[in-house]
Scaffold this active site. Structure first.
Site, mmCIF file in Angstrom:
data_model
loop_
_atom_site.group_PDB
_atom_site.id
_atom_site.type_symbol
_atom_site.label_atom_id
_atom_site.label_comp_id
_atom_site.label_asym_id
_atom_site.label_seq_id
_atom_site.Cartn_x
_atom_site.Cartn_y
_atom_site.Cartn_z
ATOM 1 C CG PHE A 111 17.162 -6.210 -11.267
ATOM 2 C CD1 PHE A 111 16.075 -6.590 -12.031
ATOM 3 C CD2 PHE A 111 18.363 -5.960 -11.917
ATOM 4 C CE1 PHE A 111 16.175 -6.721 -13.407
ATOM 5 C CE2 PHE A 111 18.476 -6.092 -13.292
ATOM 6 C CZ PHE A 111 17.371 -6.472 -14.045
ATOM 7 C CE LYS A 112 15.179 -3.441 -16.119
ATOM 8 N NZ LYS A 112 14.260 -4.523 -15.705
#
Ligand SMILES: *Cc1c(COP(=O)(O)O)cnc(C)c1O
Length: 462
Positions: A111-112
């Site tokens: 998700f980063k």
């Protein structure tokens, strides 16, 4: 929009100033002076937007006119165009009242990418405008590093140094970082754990005199406000798909540094109808002990199958505590100074306030593997271990939520194959663009966990 420090000192800063720094000079973290509110009508209008369009709307609430709309739109569109799913953040049903928000369709499969793809481009835009060059320094427990390198490697205005704990990240995570090409890209494997890496980064930021004149350090860790900002978007996106603003939803968020879930808390404060926020932790359960028992204290670090949540202290929690202390920076500073020396408690009223928003759970490795195996067998879905911690936490807290629960799938299972094979399943395949990852050449330097080793390496390589 102006930004202030959680420790209450210094003058309000612009978005650009906050973007180009790390901690505030008083040791606090930057937060918006006030939170924009989103009306029901506006949310209804947002339902028709694509993911990048929604991201632009939300980003503008916090950036204002510091970056012209057309430029910001290009930055955001470019950031999400390489995601390998047309929805960018697809929402899928897992079971009755249980949903998964897939946040692993970006270039580094975690998700980063949602924040760091944008952050890299924002930095490039601002640095070009200012004709400035900076040094990015960050610590990673695995996923931040590769996402930051991917997001920043094309910038002509940065040199980027990423510290990871030597032999404590997965093979795929290490390969993803150490095979990124570029003469401005450096990986340091620190002989210590993630908290040692974070401590070293903090120390380097505190005294930047080792840098040549005119250079400054920029943080890409989740203390960088721009990262939090871009994570608010998918909470709105998912909730709007499930019936908000008319209906509420809950979220279960696998958490280490409290960055991701803090963005969910902000979405709630902005007006999104969020019922419960479930803090999903592994054996490193400082947040679970605080939310469950009102005990805030450091214990020993455990190495788990969900390494991106292997932390002792959740740095972003201070941003939430700032609100809990009614934005009284002096009182919070006192609390934070006492922290680490003893077990801290908040008042009963404060604790009840915490529990009116958050639930929590701690899930051990054995259960994590069981959940991976069970969800594969029953729902034909392969979870990564962080997501499995999230799904199990959602199930443990099910009764407390009147609304459907969305678990954030923070990584692709191929990134963490150890947990998948421990669950008795075959090694998951990497997506096509990464199939040759293990043949690519690696570059990294092993260094002792000492500040001088880090700063010396940086100055030698600028
Ligand atoms: C970084 C990360 C987390 C933890 O996110 P925080 O913002 O630190 O709470 C969870 N899962 C994965 C896969 C991650 O990379």
């Amino acid at each position: 929009m102006r930004y202030i420090s959680t420790r209450g000192k210094g003058n309000p800063q612009t978005f650009e100033q906050v973007l180009l720094t790390g901690l505030a000079p008083d040791g606090g973290l930057y937060v918006p002076e006030s939170l924009p509110q989103v009306s029901v009508e506006r949310m209804l209008a947002w339902k028709a937007l694509s993911y990048p369009q929604l991201a632009l709307e939300i980003a503008q609430l916090f950036i204002g006119d510091e970056i012209p709309t057309a430029a910001l739109q290009t930055i955001i569109e470019d950031s999400y165009k390489d995601f390998d799913h047309p929805d960018v953040a697809p929402l899928v049903e897992l079971d009755d009242g249980e949903y998964i928000l897939e946040l692993f369709h970006g270039p580094t499969l975690a998700f980063k990418d949602f924040a760091l793809q944008v952050l890299g481009r924002l930095l490039d835009y601002v640095l070009k405008k200012n004709q400035q060059r900076v040094v990015i320094l960050g610590a990673t427990s695995g996923d931040t590093g590769s996402a930051a390198l991917e997001g920043c490697r094309h910038s002509d205005h940065v040199d980027i140094f990423i510290l990871h704990p030597y032999q404590r990240v997965s093979d795929v995570q290490r390969k993803q970082m150490t095979t990124v090409p570029g003469s401005n890209v450096f990986n340091l494997a620190v002989e210590g754990n993630f908290d040692d890496c974070q401590r070293l980064v903090k120390a380097a930021f505190a005294d930047q005199s080792f840098l040549p004149a005119g250079r400054q350090l920029v943080a890409v860790n989740s203390i960088n406000w721009a990262r939090i900002l871009m994570q608010i978007v998918y909470y709105f996106s998912a909730a709007l798909k499930l019936g908000a603003p008319e209906k509420a939803v809950s979220f279960s968020v696998p958490t280490g540094n409290f960055g991701d879930i803090y963005a969910g808390y902000l979405a709630k404060c902005m007006g999104l109808p969020v019922d419960r926020l479930i803090v999903a932790t592994n054996k490193n359960d400082i947040l679970h002990r605080f939310i469950g028992n009102n005990e805030y204290s450091v214990t020993g670090l455990s190495k788990t199958y969900s390494p991106s949540m292997d932390i002792l202290v959740s740095s972003n929690f201070e941003r939430y505590l700032f609100d809990l202390f009614e934005r009284d920076g002096d009182r919070l500073a006192e609390f934070m100074h006492a922290f680490g020396k003893q077990t801290l408690h908040v008042s009963e009223a404060q604790w009840q306030q915490v529990r009116s928003v958050f639930d929590s759970a701690s899930v051990d490795d054995e259960t994590t593997c069981e959940v991976i195996a069970r969800v594969k067998a029953e729902n034909d879905m392969l979870l990564d271990p962080h997501t499995a911690v999230g799904v199990q936490s959602a199930r443990l807290c099910r009764e407390k939520s009147a609304a459907p629960i969305i678990t954030l799938a923070t990584a692709h299972p191929a990134k963490f194959s150890d947990a998948v094979t421990a669950a008795g399943l075959p090694v998951p395949e990497l997506p096509p663009h990464m199939q040759d990852l293990f043949e690519r050449e690696e570059r990294y330097q092993v260094v002792p966990a000492e500040l001088q080793a880090i700063t010396g390496y940086i100055t030698e390589n600028l």
